[in-house]
Design a protein around this motif. Structure first.
Motif, PDB file in Angstrom:
ATOM      1  N   ALA A 109      17.184 -12.809  17.718  1.00  0.00           N
ATOM      2  CA  ALA A 109      15.932 -12.423  16.956  1.00  0.00           C
ATOM      3  C   ALA A 109      14.791 -12.460  18.254  1.00  0.00           C
ATOM      4  N   PHE A 110      14.548 -13.286  19.030  1.00  0.00           N
ATOM      5  CA  PHE A 110      13.614 -13.394  20.183  1.00  0.00           C
ATOM      6  C   PHE A 110      13.836 -12.168  21.034  1.00  0.00           C
ATOM      7  N   ARG A 111      14.947 -11.685  21.719  1.00  0.00           N
ATOM      8  CA  ARG A 111      15.451 -10.787  22.162  1.00  0.00           C
ATOM      9  C   ARG A 111      14.620  -9.467  21.701  1.00  0.00           C
ATOM     10  N   GLN A 112      15.196  -9.352  20.452  1.00  0.00           N
ATOM     11  CA  GLN A 112      14.833  -8.077  19.507  1.00  0.00           C
ATOM     12  C   GLN A 112      13.246  -7.864  19.344  1.00  0.00           C
ATOM     13  N   VAL A 113      12.700  -8.973  19.172  1.00  0.00           N
ATOM     14  CA  VAL A 113      11.301  -8.860  19.012  1.00  0.00           C
ATOM     15  C   VAL A 113      10.510  -8.459  20.486  1.00  0.00           C
ATOM     16  N   VAL A 114      10.881  -9.070  21.335  1.00  0.00           N
ATOM     17  CA  VAL A 114      10.582  -8.700  22.762  1.00  0.00           C
ATOM     18  C   VAL A 114      10.747  -6.994  22.996  1.00  0.00           C
ATOM     19  N   GLU A 115      11.999  -6.598  22.627  1.00  0.00           N
ATOM     20  CA  GLU A 115      12.045  -5.230  22.766  1.00  0.00           C
ATOM     21  C   GLU A 115      11.212  -4.389  22.049  1.00  0.00           C
ATOM     22  N   GLU A 116      10.796  -4.603  20.689  1.00  0.00           N
ATOM     23  CA  GLU A 116      10.013  -4.255  19.829  1.00  0.00           C
ATOM     24  C   GLU A 116       8.666  -4.232  20.254  1.00  0.00           C
ATOM     25  N   ALA A 117       8.216  -5.232  20.895  1.00  0.00           N
ATOM     26  CA  ALA A 117       6.941  -5.232  21.694  1.00  0.00           C
ATOM     27  C   ALA A 117       6.824  -4.425  22.973  1.00  0.00           C
ATOM     28  N   ALA A 118       7.773  -4.255  23.534  1.00  0.00           N
ATOM     29  CA  ALA A 118       7.932  -3.238  24.816  1.00  0.00           C
ATOM     30  C   ALA A 118       7.886  -2.047  24.489  1.00  0.00           C
ATOM     31  N   ASP A 119       8.466  -1.395  23.201  1.00  0.00           N
ATOM     32  CA  ASP A 119       8.486  -0.344  22.738  1.00  0.00           C
ATOM     33  C   ASP A 119       7.155   0.356  21.943  1.00  0.00           C
ATOM     34  N   SER A 120       6.333  -0.836  21.576  1.00  0.00           N
ATOM     35  CA  SER A 120       5.159  -0.438  20.862  1.00  0.00           C
ATOM     36  C   SER A 120       4.066   0.035  21.770  1.00  0.00           C
ATOM     37  N   PRO A 121       3.085   0.519  21.213  1.00  0.00           N
ATOM     38  CA  PRO A 121       1.857   0.882  22.274  1.00  0.00           C
ATOM     39  C   PRO A 121       1.038  -0.227  22.524  1.00  0.00           C
ATOM     40  N   VAL A 122       1.370  -1.441  22.300  1.00  0.00           N
ATOM     41  CA  VAL A 122       0.479  -2.642  22.645  1.00  0.00           C
ATOM     42  C   VAL A 122       1.075  -2.997  24.147  1.00  0.00           C
ATOM     43  N   PRO A 123       0.042  -3.525  25.040  1.00  0.00           N
ATOM     44  CA  PRO A 123       0.594  -3.836  26.307  1.00  0.00           C
ATOM     45  C   PRO A 123       1.604  -5.300  26.135  1.00  0.00           C
ATOM     46  N   LEU A 124       2.376  -5.636  27.225  1.00  0.00           N
ATOM     47  CA  LEU A 124       3.200  -6.692  27.008  1.00  0.00           C
ATOM     48  C   LEU A 124       3.090  -7.355  28.275  1.00  0.00           C
ATOM     49  N   VAL A 125       2.771  -8.481  28.582  1.00  0.00           N
ATOM     50  CA  VAL A 125       3.000  -9.278  29.724  1.00  0.00           C
ATOM     51  C   VAL A 125       3.721 -10.570  29.527  1.00  0.00           C
ATOM     52  N   ALA A 126       4.768 -10.782  30.593  1.00  0.00           N
ATOM     53  CA  ALA A 126       5.992 -11.840  30.126  1.00  0.00           C
ATOM     54  C   ALA A 126       6.097 -12.387  31.517  1.00  0.00           C
ATOM     55  N   THR A 127       6.510 -13.877  31.345  1.00  0.00           N
ATOM     56  CA  THR A 127       7.237 -14.182  32.580  1.00  0.00           C
ATOM     57  C   THR A 127       8.617 -13.913  32.295  1.00  0.00           C
ATOM     58  N   ILE A 128       9.539 -13.698  33.341  1.00  0.00           N
ATOM     59  CA  ILE A 128      10.941 -13.560  33.249  1.00  0.00           C
ATOM     60  C   ILE A 128      11.790 -14.473  34.376  1.00  0.00           C
ATOM     61  N   LEU A 129      12.914 -14.991  34.147  1.00  0.00           N
ATOM     62  CA  LEU A 129      13.512 -15.753  34.894  1.00  0.00           C
ATOM     63  C   LEU A 129      13.731 -14.926  36.240  1.00  0.00           C
ATOM     64  N   LEU A 130      13.840 -15.694  37.283  1.00  0.00           N
ATOM     65  CA  LEU A 130      14.354 -14.890  38.642  1.00  0.00           C
ATOM     66  C   LEU A 130      15.664 -14.543  38.643  1.00  0.00           C
ATOM     67  N   ALA A 131      16.649 -15.435  38.129  1.00  0.00           N
ATOM     68  CA  ALA A 131      18.214 -15.468  38.230  1.00  0.00           C
ATOM     69  C   ALA A 131      18.532 -14.174  37.383  1.00  0.00           C
ATOM     70  N   SER A 132      19.550 -13.648  37.692  1.00  0.00           N
ATOM     71  CA  SER A 132      20.344 -12.736  37.255  1.00  0.00           C
ATOM     72  C   SER A 132      20.571 -13.225  35.893  1.00  0.00           C
ATOM     73  N   HIS A 133      20.487 -12.340  34.701  1.00  0.00           N
ATOM     74  CA  HIS A 133      21.020 -12.414  33.320  1.00  0.00           C
ATOM     75  C   HIS A 133      21.111 -10.969  32.720  1.00  0.00           C
ATOM     76  N   PRO A 134      22.287 -10.926  32.120  1.00  0.00           N
ATOM     77  CA  PRO A 134      22.472  -9.364  31.515  1.00  0.00           C
ATOM     78  C   PRO A 134      21.274  -8.977  30.907  1.00  0.00           C
ATOM     79  N   TRP A 135      20.835  -9.634  29.613  1.00  0.00           N
ATOM     80  CA  TRP A 135      19.748  -8.963  28.981  1.00  0.00           C
ATOM     81  C   TRP A 135      18.496  -8.824  29.850  1.00  0.00           C
TER      82      TRP A 135
END
Length: 170
Positions: A109-135
Motif C-alpha cells: 500500500a505504501f509503494r502504491q501511494v508513492v507511485e500515485e504521488a509520483a504520477d500526480s501533478p504535485v511535486p514529490l521529495v523523498a529520501t530513498i535507501l542507498l542500497a539496491s532494492h528491486p522496487w
C-alpha cells in the motif's frame, strides 16, 4: 526529487527543513529515532499534520515484519503515513516522504501511494535507501526522477537546490 546517501548524513533533516520552509504547502511524513538511555530502540512516524505513532521497535520481537533488530508495524504506516501522502496529493500540496527504506517498502500500500504521488501533478521529495532494492531501483529510473546523493560536504548546497526546485513547482 530523491535524496540518498549513507545513514546520518542529514537526509531526514533536509526533508524537515523543506517542510519548515513551505508551511501549509507540503504534506506527508518523516521518521525520527526513538531513543532510550542514549540508545536507538525504534522509529516514530510523524506526519506533517502532527500525528505521531511508533512504527518500529526492538521490543517487538514476535512481530511478523522485521528489519534488522526492529519489529515493524505496517499498520501504522498504512493508517497514518499512507493517508498523509494521499491527503497531500488531494490538497495539491508538495509531498515529502522520509523515507523509502527497507521498513516502509515492506508495504504494498505504501509503494502504491508513492507511485500515485509520483504520477500526480504535485511535486514529490523523498529520501530513498542507498542500497539496491528491486522496487527502489525501478523507482529511481522513472523518467522524471532526479536523485541527489547527500553527504556532509554538500548538504547545504543540496538544501538550496531542493528549496529552489520545490519553489518553482509550488
Amino acid at each position: 526529487m530523491l535524496f540518498t546517501g549513507r545513514p546520518g548524513v542529514g537526509k531526514t533533516t533536509l526533508v524537515r527543513r523543506l517542510a519548515e520552509a513551505f508551511p501549509g504547502r507540503v504534506g506527508g511524513f518523516y521518521t525520527e529515532e526513538l531513543r532510550e538511555g542514549g540508545r536507538r530502540v525504534g522509529f516514530v512516524l510523524v506526519t506533517l499534520a502532527g500525528q505521531r505513532a511508533v512504527f518500529a521497535h526492538v521490543a517487538w520481537k514476535q512481530h511478523p515484519h522485521r528489519v534488522g533488530p526492529y519489529g515493524v508495524d505496517l499498520q501504522v504506516l498504512e493508517t497514518t503515513g499512507v493517508p498523509a501522502v494521499r491527503q497531500a496529493v488531494r490538497a495539491g500540496q508538495a509531498v515529502l516522504v522520509d523515507e523509502l527504506g527497507k521498513m516502509e517498502l515492506l508495504s504494498p500500500a505504501f509503494r502504491q501511494v508513492v507511485e500515485e504521488a509520483a504520477d500526480s501533478p504535485v511535486p514529490l521529495v523523498a529520501t530513498i535507501l542507498l542500497a539496491s532494492h528491486p522496487w527502489a531501483d525501478r523507482f529511481r529510473r522513472r523518467p522524471r526522477v532526479t536523485q541527489v546523493v547527500v553527504g556532509p560536504a554538500n548538504r547545504e548546497e543540496v538544501f538550496r537546490f531542493a528549496e529552489s526546485w520545490l519553489r518553482r513547482r509550488l
